[in-house]
Design a protein around this motif. Structure first.
Motif, short mmCIF file in Angstrom:
data_model
loop_
_atom_site.label_atom_id
_atom_site.label_comp_id
_atom_site.label_asym_id
_atom_site.label_seq_id
_atom_site.Cartn_x
_atom_site.Cartn_y
_atom_site.Cartn_z
N VAL A 170 27.08 54.07 41.99
CA VAL A 170 27.94 54.48 41.50
C VAL A 170 29.01 53.25 40.49
N LEU A 171 28.46 52.21 41.46
CA LEU A 171 28.79 50.88 40.34
C LEU A 171 27.53 50.96 39.57
N SER A 172 26.71 50.92 39.05
CA SER A 172 25.90 51.36 38.28
C SER A 172 26.05 52.05 37.26
N LEU A 173 27.40 53.71 37.49
CA LEU A 173 27.49 54.89 36.46
C LEU A 173 28.72 54.06 35.88
N LEU A 177 27.37 44.08 47.39
CA LEU A 177 26.46 45.43 47.45
C LEU A 177 25.23 45.68 47.53
N PHE A 178 24.90 44.91 46.73
CA PHE A 178 22.98 44.82 46.34
C PHE A 178 22.95 43.96 47.74
N GLY A 179 22.82 42.97 47.98
CA GLY A 179 22.70 42.76 49.58
C GLY A 179 22.98 43.62 50.61
N THR A 186 33.29 45.66 36.02
CA THR A 186 32.28 44.64 37.67
C THR A 186 32.38 43.45 37.57
N SER A 187 32.86 42.92 37.95
CA SER A 187 32.42 41.29 38.55
C SER A 187 31.26 41.52 38.84
N ASP A 207 20.88 44.12 38.15
CA ASP A 207 20.99 44.60 36.76
C ASP A 207 21.12 46.34 37.55
N THR A 208 22.77 47.12 37.25
CA THR A 208 23.70 47.45 37.48
C THR A 208 22.83 49.07 37.28
#
Length: 354
Positions: free
Chosen positions: A94-97, A115-117, A107-108, A183-184
């Protein structure tokens, strides 16, 4: 004259830079459009996986017989890690979209790194928990007396918390940004292009995914060998051999074995994708591999539903109870439920008369 040449060179370089930026922008837009179906599919699959895992966990907790067994506590931890992995995977996509639809990245980087962690932490804890499940099943099968003596509430709690602690410690570099900037657009950390970075990524995948999965596979191979020997042994230790066979044919063991096979099928391409640098250029194939890796979180509770009779019964009872509550919420639904129940009773009586 030199001033004119300098101005020409400067204008030429600026035009080349603008053309390059436009080209990269078109490539990024094309890449985002090409992997968009996989992103949407990942969100849908993660949502279904989250719902299925939560349903199975709640049904196990509500069952009076299942929540008393130590093996059930390990299974609940396994399903919770699967649900957490599905939730974090859905959040990252969702963040990538959001980042792809925005003209500028709103997005910071700290939010995306966290989120990735979390995604890595929950995924690794999932594999470590499956490894702990396999080892405890092996011990319960090979040394049942020692297993009952050693498996106290403290030991069980330690073995349940240990995979989560190890996953958190291993993923500290991901939280600190040591693994690189997420890389989102491609939904992963930006891969390295040097040989040393690829070797580091391969070693990381082998430690966090390959090690637990191979250990669990070895445990199930040992259980299979022991069950085969017990089945072909003489009747001198008939009770002991029948215990080994029953443990191997147990529905929970079969469900865990099916989950391990699914993990291997989904993660071998995933590990190769992160280890081989040539996959970095094919974003569509990489997105398809990451989507296939997400499917396993939806299949985990499904395997318990198919193979474990007690788990299937508990989940069906919860669904039936929820469905009945929904029907009895209105007078019309209550009357229809009563009519259908009377019809079933009459049908059974007529069948008995025949």
């Amino acid at each position: 004259m030199r001033a004119i040449e300098g101005n020409i060179k400067q204008s030429f370089s600026s035009s080349v830079t603008q053309d390059t930026d436009l080209l990269h922008g078109r490539d990024a837009a094309t890449m985002t459009d090409s992997i968009l179906p996989f992103k949407i599919s990942t969100i849908f699959t993660s949502t279904m996986a989250l719902a299925a895992n939560v349903l199975m966990v709640v049904s196990i907790i509500k069952s009076k017989t299942l929540r008393k067994k130590w093996s059930t506590h390990f299974t609940v931890s396994f399903l919770i890690s699967s649900a957490a992995s599905a939730l974090s995977s859905m959040s990252v996509v969702v963040l990538s979209l959001i980042d792809s639809s925005a003209e500028e990245e709103r997005t910071s980087s700290s939010v995306s790194t966290v989120l990735f962690g979390l995604l890595w932490t929950f995924g690794i804890s999932h594999y470590f928990t499956s490894c702990a499940l396999a080892l405890t099943r092996l011990m319960a099968m090979m040394w049942p007396v020692k297993y009952q003596k050693l498996m106290s509430s403290k030991v069980a709690g330690f073995l349940i918390v240990l995979p989560w602690m190890l996953a958190a410690l291993i993923c500290i570099p991901a939280f600190c940004g040591v693994m690189g900037k997420p890389d989102t657009k491609t939904v992963e950390y930006k891969p390295g292009h040097t040989r040393s970075e690829n070797i580091t990524a391969m070693a990381y995948m082998a430690t966090t995914v390959g090690g637990p999965v191979l250990t669990a596979c070895s445990a199930y191979v040992a259980m299979f060998i022991q069950a085969s020997r017990s089945q072909s042994a003489t009747s001198f230790h008939e009770h002991h051999n029948s215990h080994h066979i029953s443990q191997w044919k147990n529905g929970i063991t079969r469900a865990l074995l099916a989950n391990i096979i699914i993990h291997i099928s989904c993660n071998i391409p995933h590990a190769i994708c992160h280890a081989v640098d040539s996959f970095n250029r094919d974003h569509v194939l990489k997105a398809a591999i990451h989507f296939m890796c997400t499917v396993q979180f939806m299949l985990d509770p499904l395997m318990f539903f198919i193979f474990a009779q007690e788990y299937r019964k508990a989940s069906l009872e919860l669904l039936n109870l929820t469905f009945r509550r929904g029907q009895r919420s209105t007078p019309a639904s209550s009357e229809s439920y009563g009519a259908s129940k009377r019809f079933r009773v009459t049908l059974v009586q007529n069948t008995q008369d025949l």
